[in-house]
Design an enzyme around this catalytic site. Structure first.
Site, PDB file in Angstrom:
ATOM      1  N   GLY A  91      44.530  21.363 -86.300  1.00 11.86           N
ATOM      2  CA  GLY A  91      43.735  21.939 -85.561  1.00 11.86           C
ATOM      3  C   GLY A  91      42.508  20.747 -85.061  1.00 11.86           C
ATOM      4  N   GLU A  92      42.211  21.074 -83.723  1.00 11.23           N
ATOM      5  CA  GLU A  92      41.158  20.248 -83.419  1.00 11.23           C
ATOM      6  C   GLU A  92      39.725  20.364 -84.148  1.00 11.23           C
ATOM      7  OE1 GLU A  92      41.887  23.063 -79.923  1.00 11.23           O
ATOM      8  OE2 GLU A  92      42.806  22.281 -81.752  1.00 11.23           O
ATOM      9  N   ASN A  93      39.633  21.395 -84.801  1.00 10.78           N
ATOM     10  CA  ASN A  93      38.406  21.680 -85.776  1.00 10.78           C
ATOM     11  C   ASN A  93      38.413  20.496 -86.670  1.00 10.78           C
ATOM     12  OD1 ASN A  93      40.488  23.317 -86.532  1.00 10.78           O
ATOM     13  ND2 ASN A  93      39.101  24.126 -88.050  1.00 10.78           N
TER      14      ASN A  93
END
Length: 459
Positions: free
Chosen positions: A287-289
């Site tokens: 996830g890019e978070n």
């Protein structure tokens, strides 16, 4: 050296009109500095420039009150929707710059590192590239993006000591480090303040040298920390009086098409369903978070505090899970280490270009991390319904919406068929039970004169 302030109001007491402020926050409220934003609202500061991924609710209040002149964000609204910011932009009362998420954090990181600019492959062949310098390195084009220094950064952490060392929890690090490094004055609000040495050195996610002030959190948001409860879309749409695949069936099919042991990024919407089938394929989800190695979506986020995917849904931490900031997350993507990205879309066209961040009538949009994800050059899969809510085809001859990526979709899964891009065009490889490939093609917007190669076993 004691950086602890007595209150949020004390921490921002020197913040002037006209300041630029980078405000952290992912999804509805995760990692948003609500205490500092509330203090800023009370202070009455005006003529602000806000920088961030989205516009958190506390910052939205400032926008609606007319106290923000400029936005530098990845989302002014979700594609297909609107927001108070969009309305003010349309009226000319607020100006804005829309920036891909990975480019945003990299521009802030560059400012903190004392760099003037950077070159990135993100945004090529899209409106984001308009007016920007393109330079070729090793025969490949890159956009010039300037560094983005800010006056202040408001970020949220889990714990901090009086020296300003900050500990984040779970996937809630995301924008904090890059935003803090870009700021002349970085202010961190935390759940708990401890004495130096109480945070194990290896758990410090942001060293105190980057932090000017620390304050205890005083405002607890009533908003859900992560995304809203996902509606169950397991009821199929009907076409010609027959049901297509459900979203779960689409996800099961999509998972079966991915190589065993792949690193896979899942985008918003329908792709998030794929996490339920990742374990069977031994897929490692990214996830890019700032999360790698998560599992299924769970209904109760309290079981795993601050463990959530890029859609904002709470997820299970799989064995071997790791957390990091968004700069690192996008290094994994642009560096080609994520094997497959799976995204939703509003349109995919005959050459494999797609659009997913802006629809009719929007002046801004919601780019998020999609442009960075497709810039990796690795496998791109799109999952979407075959036709939109107004019964218009989403598989079209040419995208009419602003592009997210050009000729980059390798696999397309709709609720009627699975396509693969071959020889510059889309090929039908299989269709939903009860449908023929001719029926499926008739429900697309592909020019009949151009045709579409088909290899589906179904007649």
């Amino acid at each position: 050296m004691d950086k602890l302030c007595t209150s949020p109001a004390d921490a921002i007491s020197d913040l002037p009109d006209g300041a630029s402020i980078a405000v952290s926050g992912f999804g509805p409220s995760a990692g948003a500095p609500f205490s500092l934003l509330a203090a800023l609202d009370e202070r009455g500061t005006r003529d602000l420039c806000l920088v961030g991924n989205t516009i958190p609710p506390g910052a939205q209040t400032l926008v609606e009150a007319g106290r923000v002149r400029h936005l530098i964000v990845s989302f002014t609204a979700r594609a297909g929707g609107s927001s108070p910011a969009e309305e003010l932009i349309r009226k000319g009362e607020v100006t804005f710059e829309l920036v891909p998420q990975g480019t945003l954090v990299e521009r802030l990181r560059a400012a903190g590192a004392g760099l003037a600019a950077l070159y990135t492959p993100t945004g090529l062949d899209t409106p984001i590239a308009d007016g920007k310098e393109v330079r070729y390195f090793d025969g490949k084009p890159y956009l010039l993006e300037t560094a983005l220094p800010v006056d202040y950064a408001f970020i949220a952490g889990h714990r901090a000591d009086r020296l300003g060392n900050v500990e984040f929890r779970g996937a809630n690090q995301h924008f904090g480090p890059s935003f803090a490094k870009a700021a002349q004055v970085a202010i961190v609000e935390v759940d708990e303040v401890v004495e130096p040495g109480e945070i194990p050195a290896e758990r410090i996610g942001l060293p105190g040298i980057f932090v000017a002030r620390v304050v205890r959190k005083t405002v607890v948001s009533a908003l859900p920390k992560h995304g809203p409860a996902r509606r169950d879309h397991d009821v199929p749409r009907t076409y010609n009086g027959k049901p297509g695949w459900t979203r779960r069936q689409m996800a099961e099919l999509a998972a079966s098409l991915l190589p065993e042991g792949s690193y896979v990024n899942l985008g918003l919407g329908i792709p998030s369903y794929l996490s339920s089938y990742a374990g069977d394929r031994h897929l490692i989800l990214h996830g890019e978070n700032g999360i790698l190695g998560y599992g299924e979506i769970v209904p109760d986020e309290r079981r795993y505090p601050d463990v959530f995917n890029a859609s904002g849904y709470p997820v299970t931490p799989s064995p071997g899970i790791s957390y990091f900031d968004s700069v690192t997350a996008f290094e994994m993507v642009r560096g080609g280490r994520v094997d497959v990205v799976v995204l939703g879309a509003y349109q995919v066209d005959a050459e494999g270009s797609f659009a997913n961040w802006q629809t009719d009538g929007m002046v801004g949009g919601g780019i998020g991390g999609a442009m960075d994800l497709v810039a990796s050059g690795r496998t791109v899969m799109v999952m979407m319904e075959h036709r939109d809510s107004r019964d218009r085809p989403k598989v079209v001859q040419r995208c009419s919406y602003a592009l997210t990526g050009k000729a980059c979709v390798d696999i397309l899964v709709t609720d009627l068929a699975q396509f693969r891009r071959k020889d510059g065009g889309l090929t039908v490889e299989q269709v939903a039970p009860g449908f023929t490939k001719q029926e499926v093609l008739a429900l697309t917007g592909i020019d009949a004169a151009t045709g579409m190669p088909t290899t589906a076993e179904n007649p």
